[in-house]
Design a protein around this motif. Structure first.
Motif, short mmCIF file in Angstrom:
data_model
loop_
_atom_site.label_atom_id
_atom_site.label_comp_id
_atom_site.label_asym_id
_atom_site.label_seq_id
_atom_site.Cartn_x
_atom_site.Cartn_y
_atom_site.Cartn_z
N HIS A 148 -11.29 -1.58 11.04
CA HIS A 148 -10.16 -2.30 10.45
C HIS A 148 -9.51 -1.38 9.41
O HIS A 148 -10.20 -0.84 8.55
CB HIS A 148 -10.63 -3.59 9.78
N ILE A 149 -8.21 -1.20 9.52
CA ILE A 149 -7.50 -0.33 8.57
C ILE A 149 -6.42 -1.12 7.86
O ILE A 149 -5.83 -2.06 8.42
CB ILE A 149 -6.87 0.89 9.28
N SER A 150 -6.16 -0.76 6.63
CA SER A 150 -5.15 -1.47 5.83
C SER A 150 -4.46 -0.46 4.92
O SER A 150 -5.11 0.18 4.08
CB SER A 150 -5.82 -2.57 5.01
N SER A 151 -3.16 -0.29 5.08
CA SER A 151 -2.41 0.60 4.20
C SER A 151 -2.04 -0.14 2.92
O SER A 151 -2.13 -1.37 2.84
CB SER A 151 -1.15 1.13 4.90
N GLY A 152 -1.60 0.60 1.91
CA GLY A 152 -1.32 0.01 0.61
C GLY A 152 0.04 -0.65 0.53
O GLY A 152 0.99 -0.28 1.24
N ASN A 153 0.16 -1.65 -0.35
CA ASN A 153 1.46 -2.28 -0.62
C ASN A 153 2.30 -1.37 -1.50
O ASN A 153 1.77 -0.65 -2.36
CB ASN A 153 1.26 -3.62 -1.34
N VAL B 19 -2.85 5.23 5.84
CA VAL B 19 -4.14 5.47 6.50
C VAL B 19 -3.90 6.59 7.50
O VAL B 19 -3.09 6.47 8.41
CB VAL B 19 -4.66 4.21 7.22
N HIS C 135 -14.35 -0.55 7.49
CA HIS C 135 -13.15 -1.04 6.82
C HIS C 135 -12.60 0.06 5.93
O HIS C 135 -13.32 0.62 5.10
CB HIS C 135 -13.45 -2.29 5.99
N ASN D 273 -9.32 0.92 3.40
CA ASN D 273 -8.18 0.38 2.67
C ASN D 273 -7.55 1.46 1.80
O ASN D 273 -8.23 2.07 0.97
CB ASN D 273 -8.61 -0.80 1.79
N ALA D 274 -6.26 1.69 1.99
CA ALA D 274 -5.53 2.65 1.16
C ALA D 274 -5.13 1.99 -0.16
O ALA D 274 -5.12 0.76 -0.28
CB ALA D 274 -4.31 3.17 1.91
N HIS E 276 -2.75 0.78 -3.41
CA HIS E 276 -1.42 0.20 -3.59
C HIS E 276 -0.57 1.09 -4.49
O HIS E 276 -1.09 1.78 -5.38
CB HIS E 276 -1.53 -1.20 -4.21
N GLU F 18 -1.84 -4.01 8.19
CA GLU F 18 -3.25 -4.22 8.56
C GLU F 18 -3.37 -4.17 10.07
O GLU F 18 -2.51 -4.70 10.78
CB GLU F 18 -3.76 -5.57 8.04
#
Length: 334
Positions: free
Chosen positions: A13-18, A48, A67, A69-70, A72, A152
């Protein structure tokens, strides 16, 4: 590398920053009561990034961390100062890794070169500060843009081995034994089918300090292209091998039939595999005398036109030097 440490398929699971929000700050100084808007822009959210690393051979690292997460982006500040960009997350993977969208199964990209970088999840853009919105009719805008949200996603990492030579054969054909003799690899060897459940890699040392990489692929059975046995789980590894070394044991009831079944499974799985260089090795040939070898060679020449088999024995060392010579010649003759 032990079999348990070879991981070639994993979902993460990858999540870039806001993106950071723009600032609504209004300039205020001792002698400047109404200095107007000076809110800065928000910073970009972190990306990511998936990067190729030639020193990795497996996806083992993702067995314990799935997991990513980049960071924010920072919010804008006064005096038009821009917020800090979020920290990028760099995910290193072995060469030959295919990255798919887990939901749709669509291939996003493939990592085939050292240092190659791809961005499956871009960070959100930072919002613009209120000074961007100043106009002749609106001298003191008290609003700014919020940052855009990050992305995400669930992605699948699928490793296809980048080996020079791939061993192809039915279970218990002697592939692991050959690998252990030609290289320093120590695959599991036993007298039963499907001893090898994960691919094994080894480096074959050749003359003048030269070398090439050989991969022991789990045994094929008839119907593998439709998913029988280990099916598609290992057939994908054969796609990236430059040369395919087919192995059929000397005590086989019908060598030509076994070779054609193996060839047919590869053809059904991916017809492009037929364009690869192929070599047929008759393993366990220490149980044959020279007369039987000569007779079998003539029969195979008639039944398999264009195929010149090599007779080898991993136990006695028969034909090992000739096999390495043939493989090196095939790898370096274009």
């Amino acid at each position: 590398m032990t079999e348990g440490n070879f991981v070639d398929y994993v979902k993460i699971h990858i999540s870039s920053g806001n993106g950071g929000a723009g600032s609504t700050h209004l300039r205020r100084e001792k002698f400047v009561a109404k200095g107007g808007p000076d809110g800065g822009d928000g910073g970009r959210g972190g990306h990511v990034i998936i990067r190729g690393d030639k020193n990795l051979w497996t996806l083992l690292n993702f067995k314990f961390k799935r997991h990513f997460n980049a960071g924010h982006g920072g919010h804008g500040g006064k005096q038009r100062s821009t917020g800090a960009d979020g920290d990028d997350v760099i995910i290193d993977v072995p060469l030959g890794t295919v990255v798919r969208d887990s939901e749709s199964g669509k291939i996003l990209f493939e990592i085939t070169e050292d240092g190659q970088q791809e961005i499956p999840a871009r960070g959100g853009l930072g919002g613009r500060g209120n000074w961007h919105f100043k106009s002749s009719t609106n001298q003191t805008p008290r609003y700014a843009q919020p940052g855009l949200p990050g992305v995400e996603a669930n992605v699948t990492l699928e490793l296809k081995l980048l080996a020079d030579v791939g061993l192809v054969g039915f279970p218990n054909a002697g592939k692991s034994t050959l690998l252990s003799v030609l290289t320093s690899a120590k695959p599991k060897i036993a007298d039963y089918e499907f001893t090898t459940l994960k691919p094994n890699l080894g480096i074959v040392k050749y003359r003048d300090f030269r070398s090439f990489v050989i991969a022991d692929i789990p045994g094929i059975i008839e119907g593998a292209a439709e998913g029988k046995g280990l099916g598609h789980y290992f057939l994908r590894h054969i796609e990236r091998n430059a040369v395919l070394l087919f192995m059929v044991p000397a005590d086989s009831k019908d060598v030509s039939k076994e070779y054609n079944i193996l060839l047919n499974e590869l053809r059904k799985y991916n017809p492009e595999l037929m364009d690869k260089e192929r070599l047929l090795a008759i393993s366990k040939s220490d149980m044959l005398d020279q007369e039987l070898i000569d007779e079998m060679s003539l029969v195979l020449k008639e039944e398999l036109p264009g195929v010149t088999p090599v007779f080898i024995s991993s136990v006695s060392g028969l034909g090992m030097t000739g096999l390495k010579d043939r493989l090196w010649e095939m790898l370096n003759t274009k």
